[in-house]
Design a protein around this motif. Sequence first.
Motif, PDB file in Angstrom:
ATOM      1  N   LEU A  34       2.278  12.663  -0.861  1.00  0.00           N
ATOM      2  CA  LEU A  34       2.655  11.392  -0.694  1.00  0.00           C
ATOM      3  C   LEU A  34       3.994  10.937  -0.378  1.00  0.00           C
ATOM      4  O   LEU A  34       4.475  10.301   0.647  1.00  0.00           O
ATOM      5  CB  LEU A  34       2.072  10.368  -1.912  1.00  0.00           C
ATOM      6  CG  LEU A  34       0.430  10.373  -2.069  1.00  0.00           C
ATOM      7  CD1 LEU A  34       0.170   9.401  -3.065  1.00  0.00           C
ATOM      8  CD2 LEU A  34      -0.196   9.858  -0.546  1.00  0.00           C
ATOM      9  N   GLY A  35       4.902  11.963  -0.967  1.00  0.00           N
ATOM     10  CA  GLY A  35       6.426  11.593  -0.721  1.00  0.00           C
ATOM     11  C   GLY A  35       6.815  12.252   0.488  1.00  0.00           C
ATOM     12  O   GLY A  35       7.325  11.658   1.289  1.00  0.00           O
ATOM     13  N   THR A  36       6.167  13.389   1.042  1.00  0.00           N
ATOM     14  CA  THR A  36       6.488  13.801   2.180  1.00  0.00           C
ATOM     15  C   THR A  36       6.025  13.268   3.372  1.00  0.00           C
ATOM     16  O   THR A  36       6.578  12.808   4.176  1.00  0.00           O
ATOM     17  CB  THR A  36       5.782  15.577   2.235  1.00  0.00           C
ATOM     18  OG1 THR A  36       6.239  15.946   1.349  1.00  0.00           O
ATOM     19  CG2 THR A  36       6.138  15.782   3.582  1.00  0.00           C
ATOM     20  N   LEU A  37       4.862  12.305   3.362  1.00  0.00           N
ATOM     21  CA  LEU A  37       4.174  11.510   4.453  1.00  0.00           C
ATOM     22  C   LEU A  37       5.129  10.512   4.504  1.00  0.00           C
ATOM     23  O   LEU A  37       5.415   9.933   5.511  1.00  0.00           O
ATOM     24  CB  LEU A  37       2.741  11.367   3.847  1.00  0.00           C
ATOM     25  CG  LEU A  37       1.632  12.222   4.166  1.00  0.00           C
ATOM     26  CD1 LEU A  37       0.207  11.932   3.445  1.00  0.00           C
ATOM     27  CD2 LEU A  37       1.565  12.729   5.434  1.00  0.00           C
ATOM     28  N   PHE A  38       5.546   9.786   3.551  1.00  0.00           N
ATOM     29  CA  PHE A  38       6.350   8.553   3.340  1.00  0.00           C
ATOM     30  C   PHE A  38       7.739   8.894   4.075  1.00  0.00           C
ATOM     31  O   PHE A  38       8.033   8.170   4.914  1.00  0.00           O
ATOM     32  CB  PHE A  38       6.654   8.109   1.923  1.00  0.00           C
ATOM     33  CG  PHE A  38       7.452   6.745   1.974  1.00  0.00           C
ATOM     34  CD1 PHE A  38       6.806   5.660   2.250  1.00  0.00           C
ATOM     35  CD2 PHE A  38       8.783   7.083   1.615  1.00  0.00           C
ATOM     36  CE1 PHE A  38       7.736   4.601   2.313  1.00  0.00           C
ATOM     37  CE2 PHE A  38       9.542   5.767   1.370  1.00  0.00           C
ATOM     38  CZ  PHE A  38       9.177   4.415   1.987  1.00  0.00           C
ATOM     39  N   ALA A  39       8.418   9.944   3.713  1.00  0.00           N
ATOM     40  CA  ALA A  39       9.563  10.399   4.456  1.00  0.00           C
ATOM     41  C   ALA A  39       9.276  10.743   5.762  1.00  0.00           C
ATOM     42  O   ALA A  39      10.267  10.093   6.757  1.00  0.00           O
ATOM     43  CB  ALA A  39      10.045  11.834   3.882  1.00  0.00           C
ATOM     44  N   ALA A  40       8.087  11.235   6.368  1.00  0.00           N
ATOM     45  CA  ALA A  40       7.863  11.380   7.739  1.00  0.00           C
ATOM     46  C   ALA A  40       7.837  10.089   8.432  1.00  0.00           C
ATOM     47  O   ALA A  40       8.183  10.092   9.668  1.00  0.00           O
ATOM     48  CB  ALA A  40       6.704  12.396   7.681  1.00  0.00           C
ATOM     49  N   MET A  41       7.225   9.168   8.034  1.00  0.00           N
ATOM     50  CA  MET A  41       6.909   7.709   8.366  1.00  0.00           C
ATOM     51  C   MET A  41       8.247   7.138   8.499  1.00  0.00           C
ATOM     52  O   MET A  41       8.425   6.773   9.654  1.00  0.00           O
ATOM     53  CB  MET A  41       6.041   7.019   7.274  1.00  0.00           C
ATOM     54  CG  MET A  41       5.762   5.539   8.141  1.00  0.00           C
ATOM     55  SD  MET A  41       4.589   4.870   6.869  1.00  0.00           S
ATOM     56  CE  MET A  41       5.718   4.304   5.762  1.00  0.00           C
TER      57      MET A  41
END
Length: 135
Positions: A34-41
């Motif tokens: 979830l943290g990786t997805l948030f950072a990519a967004m």
Amino acid sequence: MSAVQQQLPEGRYGSSRSADARADRKLKITGIVLGTLFAAMMVWFGWYYVVGGSKFSGELIAFDTNKNNVQVHMEIRKDSDATGYCTIRSQSEDGAEVGRADFRFDQKQDRIDKVVTLRTTDRATSAELIGCHAD
């Protein structure tokens, strides 16, 4: 003599430590994903804001009001081949809208400095650039 029991009865005092370790590992993996997805967004939104955003934008530099119109000095920044329009509105002293119009910009320049006239129904006290949009 009776035999002494070494282990606690299963399920009586909570789950085993290995089940807790598995649950902790699943939570850590979920948090990382979830943290990786948030950072990519956030990177995508930032890139779009800086590079991929609107190719047509305007700025209201100054305005001068008369009884039946408002002279608005604008600066438009765009790609030289882009066309579009900007919407300007004007309000009276009591806040009522007394004028609104779209002004087209089709010139083959990347920066346009222009004074436009917005006709009003009453004496205006303000001019506001609502927005600019490319075609």
